[in-house]
Design an enzyme around this catalytic site. Structure first.
Site: not given
Ligand code: IMP
Ligand code: MG
Length: 186
Positions: A103-104, A107, A109, A156, A169
């Site tokens: 996973e990239d 955030d 989770g 961000f 990207r």
């Molecule tokens: P979560 O479900 O809140 O953990 O978000 C995870 C997803 O949100 C990641 O797989 C990213 O695709 C996207 N994401 C969260 N923070 C960032 C950021 O700072 N830049 C770009 N994409 C983000």
């Molecule tokens: Mg994304």
């Protein structure tokens, strides 16, 4: 017109050389842990693509790859709403496999939590997570990250797979977005 990233780049948080070195280390760590085993690396689309392709170059055990499309929020939004949608499912069975989710960024989770819950129902031998970036301070759901590239502040970021409204990207570094200077296409 898509804006030139120089116009909203706050700072380069992780330069290319640092990413390369850390990705290599993660690959070596994974290789040690999975010695003599097979890995099924599951890339979470689309942000994880760059990381996956670089990471597996440093993985020595046998490794197969598959992709899962997950969407946590749309263009223009900067946080997930907890409603995670699977937009593309795996094409291989994961029963009995050692799954490594690639996973990239983690955030809130929510995304990873949903993906792990779904994959568990398919009876893999094991599931571990390898995430390039971790925004620890934003966590809403606790997710186990076994391999973590960098812990980053609550900003961000974009580049190296991560997008701003689907673009940027392709940049080889991780940059911080100055949201006051970013102008989304309308
Ligand atoms: P979560 O479900 O809140 O953990 O978000 C995870 C997803 O949100 C990641 O797989 C990213 O695709 C996207 N994401 C969260 N923070 C960032 C950021 O700072 N830049 C770009 N994409 C983000
Ligand atoms: Mg994304």
């Amino acid at each position: 017109m898509i804006q030139d990233y120089h116009d909203f780049l706050g700072e380069i948080l992780i330069p290319e050389a640092k990413l390369k070195a850390r990705v290599r280390e993660l690959g070596e760590e994974v290789s040690r842990d999975y010695q003599g085993k097979q890995i099924l690396a599951i890339c979470i689309l689309r942000g994880g693509v760059m990381f996956l392709t670089d990471l597996i170059r440093h993985i020595e055990p046998q490794v197969a790859i598959d992709f899962m499309g997950v969407s946590s929020y749309g263009v223009g939004s900067r946080e997930s709403d907890g409603q995670v949608r699977i937009t593309l499912d795996l094409t291989t069975s994961i029963a009995g496999e050692n799954v490594l989710i690639v996973e990239d960024i983690v955030d809130s989770g929510n995304t990873l939590n949903s993906v792990i819950e779904l994959l568990r129902t398919r009876n893999p031998a094991s599931i571990e997570v390898c995430a390039l970036l971790n925004k620890v301070s934003r966590r809403e759901v606790d997710v186990p990250i076994k391999y973590c590239g960098f812990e980053i502040p609550d900003k961000f970021v974009f580049g190296y797979g991560l997008d701003m409204d689907e673009y940027y990207r392709n940049l080889p570094f991780i940059g911080v977005v100055d949201l006051e200077k970013y102008e989304p296409e309308i």
